[in-house]
Design a protein around this motif. Structure first.
Motif, PDB file in Angstrom:
ATOM      1  N   GLU A   1       0.800  -1.060   0.058  1.00 19.44           N
ATOM      2  CA  GLU A   1      -0.056   0.079  -0.177  1.00 19.44           C
ATOM      3  C   GLU A   1       0.861   1.238   0.082  1.00 19.44           C
ATOM      4  O   GLU A   1       0.293   2.437  -0.322  1.00 19.44           O
ATOM      5  N   ARG A   2       2.271   1.338   0.385  1.00 20.55           N
ATOM      6  CA  ARG A   2       3.019   2.254   0.444  1.00 20.55           C
ATOM      7  C   ARG A   2       4.170   2.241  -0.571  1.00 20.55           C
ATOM      8  O   ARG A   2       4.304   2.993  -1.630  1.00 20.55           O
TER       9      ARG A   2
ATOM     10  N   GLU B   1       5.240   3.044  -8.826  1.00 18.58           N
ATOM     11  CA  GLU B   1       4.369   3.524  -9.667  1.00 18.58           C
ATOM     12  C   GLU B   1       4.602   4.808 -10.128  1.00 18.58           C
ATOM     13  O   GLU B   1       3.737   5.278 -10.973  1.00 18.58           O
ATOM     14  N   ARG B   2       5.447   5.548  -9.654  1.00 20.73           N
ATOM     15  CA  ARG B   2       5.502   6.987 -10.077  1.00 20.73           C
ATOM     16  C   ARG B   2       7.095   7.223  -9.821  1.00 20.73           C
ATOM     17  O   ARG B   2       7.778   6.694  -9.047  1.00 20.73           O
ATOM     18  N   PRO B   3       7.572   8.459 -10.523  1.00 20.54           N
ATOM     19  CA  PRO B   3       9.072   8.703 -10.418  1.00 20.54           C
ATOM     20  C   PRO B   3       9.325   9.405  -9.024  1.00 20.54           C
ATOM     21  O   PRO B   3       8.362   9.651  -8.110  1.00 20.54           O
ATOM     22  N   THR B   4      10.525   9.022  -8.699  1.00 15.85           N
ATOM     23  CA  THR B   4      11.162   9.332  -7.110  1.00 15.85           C
ATOM     24  C   THR B   4      12.348  10.203  -7.572  1.00 15.85           C
ATOM     25  O   THR B   4      13.107   9.875  -8.674  1.00 15.85           O
ATOM     26  N   ALA B   5      12.962  10.672  -6.398  1.00 20.76           N
ATOM     27  CA  ALA B   5      14.200  11.363  -6.637  1.00 20.76           C
ATOM     28  C   ALA B   5      15.220  10.602  -6.362  1.00 20.76           C
ATOM     29  O   ALA B   5      16.552  10.558  -6.461  1.00 20.76           O
ATOM     30  N   LEU B   6      15.108   8.864  -6.337  1.00 17.56           N
ATOM     31  CA  LEU B   6      15.999   8.066  -5.875  1.00 17.56           C
ATOM     32  C   LEU B   6      16.749   7.618  -7.406  1.00 17.56           C
ATOM     33  O   LEU B   6      17.722   7.081  -7.232  1.00 17.56           O
ATOM     34  N   HIS B   7      15.990   8.048  -8.549  1.00 23.71           N
ATOM     35  CA  HIS B   7      16.629   7.471  -9.758  1.00 23.71           C
ATOM     36  C   HIS B   7      16.496   8.613 -10.756  1.00 23.71           C
ATOM     37  O   HIS B   7      15.518   9.502 -10.748  1.00 23.71           O
TER      38      HIS B   7
ATOM     39  N   GLY C   1      13.369   4.806 -13.334  1.00 19.46           N
ATOM     40  CA  GLY C   1      12.419   4.306 -12.033  1.00 19.46           C
ATOM     41  C   GLY C   1      11.746   3.042 -12.447  1.00 19.46           C
ATOM     42  O   GLY C   1      11.460   2.597 -13.603  1.00 19.46           O
ATOM     43  N   ALA C   2      11.191   2.327 -11.646  1.00 15.04           N
ATOM     44  CA  ALA C   2      10.399   1.452 -11.913  1.00 15.04           C
ATOM     45  C   ALA C   2       8.921   1.645 -12.514  1.00 15.04           C
ATOM     46  O   ALA C   2       8.117   0.945 -12.734  1.00 15.04           O
TER      47      ALA C   2
END
Length: 346
Positions: A108-109, A116-122, A127-128
């Motif tokens: 759920e998180r 399912e959305r872009p993050t600052a990690l990649h 991103g996945a």
């Protein structure tokens, strides 16, 4: 009890006191920080459905076999502390979540926020979120099976691992999938270990804050017993004696991290710290009595650049215990300018 990535210090506080906490933290850390290549490797390692059902069904069976297991573990920690009043307060304010809660955190998180959305990690496109949803679903199942194994010490019912990302991705991908592991090598303990052997976790991108966070974790890893004991004593009014003030400070820093898009990065740091702390010899009793809130709060503030009164309130106890992290001003002095929340991490 519901878990969230914004409240990763709470998740980590529960895990650092749980007997299986470091193993669970290792699995979650890989999942939170996973990009496209990591998720593809997880999907390749995903076990086919076995006769025993889903990881969630395994979690329900585990809860039925061991009712009150988590409460009993916490009670043992409280008894080791030797202070009945403190034990009662600890039990009242810090219940430990169960395996079902950890699986819900994943489903759920972690999956919606990190995959399912872009993050600052990649970097963009890595991103996945660029993957076929069925690849992400297979990877999530692989992580869920690994969480069951990490929590219980037993594997969830599963068949042998096999390549799945190519067959699941109708759209395909220009990037090649990972090679199969060497058949002569000893098999890792779960799908996450197999994936990590092929696609190691990426360092957390924290920009200017990265060096101070790494330095703090290195100091913890090398800390002698007397420094670990000092962590507990250094908590002062910030953790054990005044949990409300500590919680408010952590909340303020968590909000700053969320505004800066660094929630996922800070969660990775908290999960890494669970593993490092336990390896360093920080036992569950000392963690519950104040050492972990001191360490966890300081790391959270360092991820945010240690700027502002709330962040300084969290960092100073760690500095009293193990010294100021690299590049930090001494406790009580203004921090250098230019260390905004997560600057350069995007």
């Amino acid at each position: 009890m519901p878990y969230g990535l914004v409240s990763s210090p709470v998740v980590a506080f529960d895990l650092v006191r749980h007997p299986s906490g470091p193993s669970v933290a290792r699995v979650l850390r890989y999942a939170v920080g996973a990009g496209a290549a990591h998720v593809r490797a997880l999907a390749d390692a995903a076990p086919p459905a076995g006769p025993g059902g889903t990881p969630e069904e395994a979690a329900r069976r585990h809860a039925e076999r061991a009712p009150g297991e988590d409460g009993a573990a916490l009670a043992r920690v409280a008894l080791q502390a030797g202070d009945p009043a403190a034990a009662r307060a600890l039990l009242a304010r810090a219940p430990v979540g169960g395996l079902a809660d950890v699986l819900a955190l994943l489903r759920e998180r972690v999956v919606p926020q990190c995959w399912e959305r872009p993050t600052a990690l990649h970097p963009p496109g890595e991103g996945a979120d660029v993957l076929d949803p069925r690849v992400r679903a297979a990877a999530a199942d692989a992580v869920a099976h690994a969480l069951v194994r990490a929590w219980t010490g037993r594997p969830a019912p599963e068949g042998p691992p096999g390549p799945r990302s190519a067959e699941l991705s109708a759209a395909g991908s220009d990037a090649p999938g990972p090679d199969a592991p060497d058949q002569d090598a000893p098999e890792p303990d779960d799908a996450v270990a197999r994936a990590a052997a092929l696609v190691p976790p990426r360092p957390v991108p924290l920009g200017a804050a990265a060096a101070r966070v790494e330095d703090a974790l290195a100091r913890l890893a090398a800390a002698p017993p007397e420094q670990l004991a000092l962590l507990r004593r250094s908590s002062g009014p910030g953790a054990a004696e005044a949990p409300g003030a500590w919680a408010r400070a952590v909340h303020d820093v968590s909000a700053a991290l969320e505004r800066a898009g660094l929630t996922e990065a800070a969660a990775c740091v908290q999960l890494e710290a669970v593993v490092v702390a336990r390896r360093a010899g920080l036992d569950a009793a000392a963690a519950a009595a104040g050492a972990w809130p001191t360490l966890s709060g300081a790391l959270h503030a360092l991820c945010a650049g240690a700027v502002g009164p709330a962040a300084r309130r969290l960092v100073e106890p760690l500095e009293r215990a193990v010294g100021a992290p690299a590049g930090a001003a001494p406790a009580g002095l203004p921090r250098p300018r230019g260390r905004g929340h997560g600057g350069g991490a995007r």
